[in-house]
Write a protein that holds these residues in place. Structure first.
Motif, PDB file in Angstrom:
ATOM      1  N   ARG A 166       0.856  -1.191   0.000  1.00 23.54           N
ATOM      2  CA  ARG A 166       0.000   0.000   0.000  1.00 23.54           C
ATOM      3  C   ARG A 166       0.883   1.228   0.000  1.00 23.54           C
ATOM      4  NH1 ARG A 166      -5.164  -0.394   3.927  1.00 23.54           N
ATOM      5  NH2 ARG A 166      -5.759   1.257   2.482  1.00 23.54           N
ATOM      6  N   PHE A 167       0.447   2.246  -0.719  1.00 23.49           N
ATOM      7  CA  PHE A 167       1.233   3.469  -0.894  1.00 23.49           C
ATOM      8  C   PHE A 167       0.270   4.641  -0.974  1.00 23.49           C
ATOM      9  CE2 PHE A 167       3.006   6.712  -3.683  1.00 23.49           C
ATOM     10  CZ  PHE A 167       4.334   6.837  -3.288  1.00 23.49           C
ATOM     11  N   GLU A 168       0.488   5.631  -0.158  1.00 23.34           N
ATOM     12  CA  GLU A 168      -0.395   6.803  -0.183  1.00 23.34           C
ATOM     13  C   GLU A 168       0.412   8.075   0.042  1.00 23.34           C
ATOM     14  OE1 GLU A 168      -4.229   8.669   2.222  1.00 23.34           O
ATOM     15  OE2 GLU A 168      -3.876   6.500   2.231  1.00 23.34           O
ATOM     16  N   VAL A 169       0.299   9.002  -0.904  1.00 21.28           N
ATOM     17  CA  VAL A 169       0.958  10.296  -0.775  1.00 21.28           C
ATOM     18  C   VAL A 169       0.192  11.145   0.236  1.00 21.28           C
ATOM     19  CG1 VAL A 169       1.575  12.424  -1.973  1.00 21.28           C
ATOM     20  CG2 VAL A 169       1.878  10.218  -3.116  1.00 21.28           C
ATOM     21  N   VAL A 170       0.920  11.670   1.227  1.00 19.90           N
ATOM     22  CA  VAL A 170       0.276  12.470   2.269  1.00 19.90           C
ATOM     23  C   VAL A 170       0.710  13.925   2.215  1.00 19.90           C
ATOM     24  CG1 VAL A 170       0.016  10.483   3.797  1.00 19.90           C
ATOM     25  CG2 VAL A 170       2.060  11.925   3.989  1.00 19.90           C
ATOM     26  N   ASP A 171       1.694  14.226   1.366  1.00 25.46           N
ATOM     27  CA  ASP A 171       2.153  15.604   1.219  1.00 25.46           C
ATOM     28  C   ASP A 171       2.755  15.772  -0.164  1.00 25.46           C
ATOM     29  OD1 ASP A 171       2.838  18.269   2.551  1.00 25.46           O
ATOM     30  OD2 ASP A 171       4.815  17.632   1.844  1.00 25.46           O
ATOM     31  N   GLY A 172       2.393  16.852  -0.861  1.00 27.80           N
ATOM     32  CA  GLY A 172       2.932  17.109  -2.183  1.00 27.80           C
ATOM     33  C   GLY A 172       2.409  16.140  -3.228  1.00 27.80           C
ATOM     34  N   SER A 173       3.188  15.938  -4.292  1.00 28.13           N
ATOM     35  CA  SER A 173       2.784  15.027  -5.358  1.00 28.13           C
ATOM     36  C   SER A 173       4.008  14.482  -6.079  1.00 28.13           C
ATOM     37  CB  SER A 173       1.877  15.734  -6.376  1.00 28.13           C
ATOM     38  OG  SER A 173       2.624  16.650  -7.154  1.00 28.13           O
ATOM     39  N   LEU A 174       3.880  13.265  -6.603  1.00 27.54           N
ATOM     40  CA  LEU A 174       4.977  12.685  -7.366  1.00 27.54           C
ATOM     41  C   LEU A 174       5.259  13.497  -8.621  1.00 27.54           C
ATOM     42  CD1 LEU A 174       3.896  10.135  -5.629  1.00 27.54           C
ATOM     43  CD2 LEU A 174       5.126   8.800  -7.343  1.00 27.54           C
ATOM     44  N   ALA A 177       5.760  13.271   0.168  1.00 29.96           N
ATOM     45  CA  ALA A 177       6.020  12.294   1.229  1.00 29.96           C
ATOM     46  C   ALA A 177       4.896  11.280   1.162  1.00 29.96           C
ATOM     47  CB  ALA A 177       6.053  12.968   2.594  1.00 29.96           C
ATOM     48  N   ALA A 178       5.252  10.017   1.258  1.00 30.12           N
ATOM     49  CA  ALA A 178       4.252   8.958   1.145  1.00 30.12           C
ATOM     50  C   ALA A 178       4.438   7.944   2.257  1.00 30.12           C
ATOM     51  CB  ALA A 178       4.360   8.259  -0.209  1.00 30.12           C
ATOM     52  N   VAL A 179       3.317   7.430   2.737  1.00 32.68           N
ATOM     53  CA  VAL A 179       3.335   6.374   3.734  1.00 32.68           C
ATOM     54  C   VAL A 179       3.150   5.042   3.015  1.00 32.68           C
ATOM     55  CG1 VAL A 179       0.844   6.614   4.178  1.00 32.68           C
ATOM     56  CG2 VAL A 179       2.313   5.573   5.902  1.00 32.68           C
ATOM     57  N   CYS A 180       3.844   4.020   3.488  1.00 31.75           N
ATOM     58  CA  CYS A 180       3.806   2.697   2.865  1.00 31.75           C
ATOM     59  C   CYS A 180       3.378   1.681   3.916  1.00 31.75           C
ATOM     60  CB  CYS A 180       5.175   2.323   2.318  1.00 31.75           C
ATOM     61  SG  CYS A 180       5.930   3.584   1.258  1.00 31.75           S
ATOM     62  N   ARG A 221       1.785  -2.561   4.897  1.00 32.84           N
ATOM     63  CA  ARG A 221       1.565  -3.967   4.562  1.00 32.84           C
ATOM     64  C   ARG A 221       0.909  -4.650   5.748  1.00 32.84           C
ATOM     65  NH1 ARG A 221       3.711  -6.950   0.510  1.00 32.84           N
ATOM     66  NH2 ARG A 221       3.533  -9.208   0.693  1.00 32.84           N
ATOM     67  N   ASP A 222      -0.042  -5.547   5.452  1.00 28.48           N
ATOM     68  CA  ASP A 222      -0.726  -6.316   6.496  1.00 28.48           C
ATOM     69  C   ASP A 222      -1.335  -5.412   7.559  1.00 28.48           C
ATOM     70  OD1 ASP A 222       0.049  -8.685   5.232  1.00 28.48           O
ATOM     71  OD2 ASP A 222       1.931  -8.766   6.366  1.00 28.48           O
ATOM     72  N   GLY A 223      -1.856  -4.281   7.114  1.00 30.76           N
ATOM     73  CA  GLY A 223      -2.554  -3.393   8.034  1.00 30.76           C
ATOM     74  C   GLY A 223      -1.665  -2.526   8.893  1.00 30.76           C
ATOM     75  N   LEU A 224      -0.343  -2.511   8.623  1.00 35.24           N
ATOM     76  CA  LEU A 224       0.589  -1.729   9.426  1.00 35.24           C
ATOM     77  C   LEU A 224       1.405  -0.787   8.544  1.00 35.24           C
ATOM     78  CD1 LEU A 224       2.026  -4.505  11.772  1.00 35.24           C
ATOM     79  CD2 LEU A 224       0.225  -2.850  12.320  1.00 35.24           C
ATOM     80  N   VAL A 225       1.834   0.312   9.135  1.00 39.95           N
ATOM     81  CA  VAL A 225       2.760   1.213   8.463  1.00 39.95           C
ATOM     82  C   VAL A 225       4.147   0.573   8.511  1.00 39.95           C
ATOM     83  CG1 VAL A 225       3.880   3.464   8.524  1.00 39.95           C
ATOM     84  CG2 VAL A 225       1.437   3.281   9.005  1.00 39.95           C
ATOM     85  N   THR A 226       4.736   0.317   7.353  1.00 41.65           N
ATOM     86  CA  THR A 226       6.031  -0.351   7.297  1.00 41.65           C
ATOM     87  C   THR A 226       7.140   0.518   6.722  1.00 41.65           C
ATOM     88  OG1 THR A 226       5.470  -1.271   5.120  1.00 41.65           O
ATOM     89  CG2 THR A 226       4.975  -2.628   7.076  1.00 41.65           C
ATOM     90  N   GLY A 227       6.765   1.662   6.155  1.00 44.86           N
ATOM     91  CA  GLY A 227       7.798   2.504   5.577  1.00 44.86           C
ATOM     92  C   GLY A 227       7.265   3.864   5.192  1.00 44.86           C
ATOM     93  N   ALA A 228       8.193   4.733   4.825  1.00 40.71           N
ATOM     94  CA  ALA A 228       7.866   6.061   4.325  1.00 40.71           C
ATOM     95  C   ALA A 228       8.937   6.462   3.343  1.00 40.71           C
ATOM     96  CB  ALA A 228       7.780   7.062   5.473  1.00 40.71           C
ATOM     97  N   VAL A 229       8.551   7.204   2.327  1.00 44.92           N
ATOM     98  CA  VAL A 229       9.501   7.614   1.311  1.00 44.92           C
ATOM     99  C   VAL A 229       9.094   8.981   0.797  1.00 44.92           C
ATOM    100  CG1 VAL A 229       8.204   6.461  -0.546  1.00 44.92           C
ATOM    101  CG2 VAL A 229      10.662   6.899  -0.828  1.00 44.92           C
ATOM    102  N   GLY A 230      10.077   9.786   0.400  1.00 34.16           N
ATOM    103  CA  GLY A 230       9.725  11.097  -0.098  1.00 34.16           C
ATOM    104  C   GLY A 230      10.888  11.845  -0.700  1.00 34.16           C
TER     105      GLY A 230
END
Length: 399
Positions: A346-354, A360-363, A365-374
Motif C-alpha cells: 500500500r502506498f499513499e501520498v500524504v504531502d505534495g505530489s509525485l 512524502a508517502a506512507v507505505c 503492509r498487512d494493516g501496518l505502516v512499514t515505511g515512508a519515502v519522499g
C-alpha cells in the motif's frame, strides 16, 4: 570495563571508526587497535558513486576524520593489512602481514565485498565494481563523452552510477532484472518516477539478467544474458549486490550465516561483537535475522555494539532496534526512505505530489505502516518516521 586491556576493531570504515570513537567516549582507556584492509584512513563511501565518480570531489573530501582527530583517539592503527584469522582461545587477531593483535574483545566491522559476474574473476580491464576509493577512481578514469557504459544491477548503487555517468557524457545502458529498477528498495511508485528521469536523461534501461562477462582481446566487452543475447559495451560496472566479508572468521567458532550472527545486543558470543554491513541480528518485529547495508545503520549499530561491549554481561545493555533509513541522490533529487517501503503493498501520498517531484508517502503492509519515502518533504517525513517506528496501524493519522 577495568578488566578490558585490549580491544580490537576489525574494519576501518564508518562502522569501525564510530565503534572506536564510542569506546573512547564511554571511558575505555585501554589499548585500542583499529584494523583496516585498505591503505586509506577511514573515509565515507556514499559519495563514491556520486561526487567522487563525477569529479566534483577529490579523495581528501571523503575523510571521515582528520589526522588530529584520529590521533586523539590513541589508536594502534593498522591499515593495509587485512585480518586473516580470529583465535578466540588465544584472544588474538592474526593479520596478513603475520602480526598478531591481542584482544580481550573484538568488534567485527569488516563490511561486505561486491559480487562479480562469471568471467570477471581477477583484474579484467574495463570491468569494474564500486566499493572502494580505488574502485571509484579507476572507473572515473574511463568515463568520458561517448564511452559506452553498461551498468549491471537494478539497485541504488547502479542507479547512482548511471546518473553520474550520463552526466559526464557517457552512453549508458542500465541492465536490471526487475520490471522497475530500485522498486525492491524504494517501492514501485518512487522507483517508477526515478526510472522516468533516467530515461529523460538518456539512460537506456534494459530488462534482463546477466549470465557472464564478455571479453574481447582480454578486455571487458559487455555481458551475455541468460536468454543468450548480448549487450556490448566499452566499460562494465557490476553493481549486482555484495556478500559479507567474514571469511577470516571461518574457523573461529563465531556463528556465520549471511554475516556475523548476533543477538539483539549485537553480541556474537563471548568477547565478540559486530556492527555494520556484516552484522546479522534479529528484527525486533519479526525475530528473523537480517542485515542492513546502509550508512546510517553502520554508525548507529557501531555505537550500540561499543556501549554494550563495555557494559559487560552483567551490566545494563540496550537492544538494537533501529528505524532503517537510507537516501539516494539522482539528478539533483534527494530521495529519503524510512523502514522498508519496498516491501509494502500500500502506498499513499500524504504531502505534495509525485508529479512535482516533491512528496512524502506512507507505505504499509498487512494493516501496518512499514515505511515512508519522499523527496523534498522533510517535515512530513519526520512525522511518518514516528509511525514507522511505532508500527502504527493503517490508515495512519497523516492519511
Amino acid at each position: 570495563m577495568t578488566a578490558l586491556r585490549d580491544v580490537a576493531v576489525v574494519g576501518a570504515g564508518a562502522a569501525g571508526l564510530h565503534a572506536a570513537e564510542s569506546l573512547r567516549r564511554a571511558g575505555y582507556d585501554g589499548r585500542l587497535t583499529l584494523i583496516g584492509a585498505e591503505d586509506e584512513p577511514p573515509y565515507d563511501r556514499p559519495p563514491l558513486s556520486k561526487h567522487l565518480l563525477g569529479g566534483e570531489w577529490q579523495p581528501d573530501r571523503l575523510a571521515l576524520r582528520g589526522p588530529q582527530a584520529l590521533e586523539e583517539l590513541r589508536l594502534d592503527l593498522r591499515l593495509g593489512v587485512p585480518a586473516e584469522r580470529l583465535d578466540r582461545r588465544e584472544r588474538t587477531v592474526r593479520l596478513a602481514d603475520g602480526h598478531r593483535v591481542r584482544c580481550d574483545a573484538v568488534i567485527v566491522a569488516t563490511g561486505v565485498r561486491p559480487r562479480r559476474l562469471p568471467g570477471a574473476d581477477g583484474p579484467v580491464p574495463g570491468a569494474h565494481v564500486l566499493r572502494t576509493l580505488g574502485d571509484a577512481l579507476a572507473l572515473r578514469e574511463e568515463l568520458r563523452a561517448g564511452t559506452r557504459l553498461l551498468v549491471v544491477g537494478g539497485g541504488l548503487l547502479g542507479a547512482e552510477a548511471a546518473a553520474t555517468a550520463v552526466g559526464l557524457g557517457a552512453e549508458v545502458t542500465w541492465l536490471a532484472s526487475a520490471a522497475v529498477p530500485q522498486a525492491a528498495v524504494l517501492g514501485t511508485e518512487t522507483a517508477a518516477l526515478l526510472a522516468g528521469l533516467h530515461r529523460e536523461h538518456g539512460v537506456r534501461i534494459h530488462r534482463g539478467t546477466a549470465a557472464a562477462l564478455l571479453r574481447r582481446h582480454g578486455r571487458a566487452a559487455g555481458v551475455r544474458l541468460t536468454d543468450g543475447s548480448e549487450l556490448a559495451a566499452d566499460t562494465v560496472l557490476m553493481a549486482i549486490g555484495s556478500e559479507p566479508a567474514t571469511e577470516w572468521l571461518a574457523d573461529s567458532g563465531v556463528p556465520l550465516d549471511d554475516g556475523v550472527v548476533c543477538d539483539a545486543y549485537c553480541a556474537a558470543g563471548p568477547g565478540v561483537w559486530a556492527a555494520g554491513d556484516a552484522a546479522s541480528w534479529p528484527d525486533p518485529s519479526t525475530g528473523r535475522h537480517h542485515r542492513l547495508e546502509q550508512r546510517t545503520n553502520a554508525t548507529e549499530q557501531a555505537v550500540h555494539a561499543a556501549r554494550n561491549l563495555l557494559a559487560g554481561p552483567d551490566g545494563v545493555r540496550q537492544a538494537y532496534q533501529p528505524v532503517p533509513y537510507l537516501w539516494t541522490d539522482q539528478y539533483g533529487l534527494r530521495v529519503q526512505a524510512f523502514g522498508r517501503p519496498g516491501d509494502a503493498d500500500r502506498f499513499e501520498v500524504v504531502d505534495g505530489s509525485l508529479a512535482d517531484h516533491r512528496f512524502a508517502a506512507v507505505c504499509g503492509r498487512d494493516g501496518l505502516v512499514t515505511g515512508a519515502v519522499g523527496i523534498a518533504s522533510a517535515r512530513a517525513l519526520r512525522h511518518l518516521r514516528a509511525q514507522v517506528a511505532a508500527h502504527s496501524a493503517w490508515p495512519s493519522e497523516a492519511s
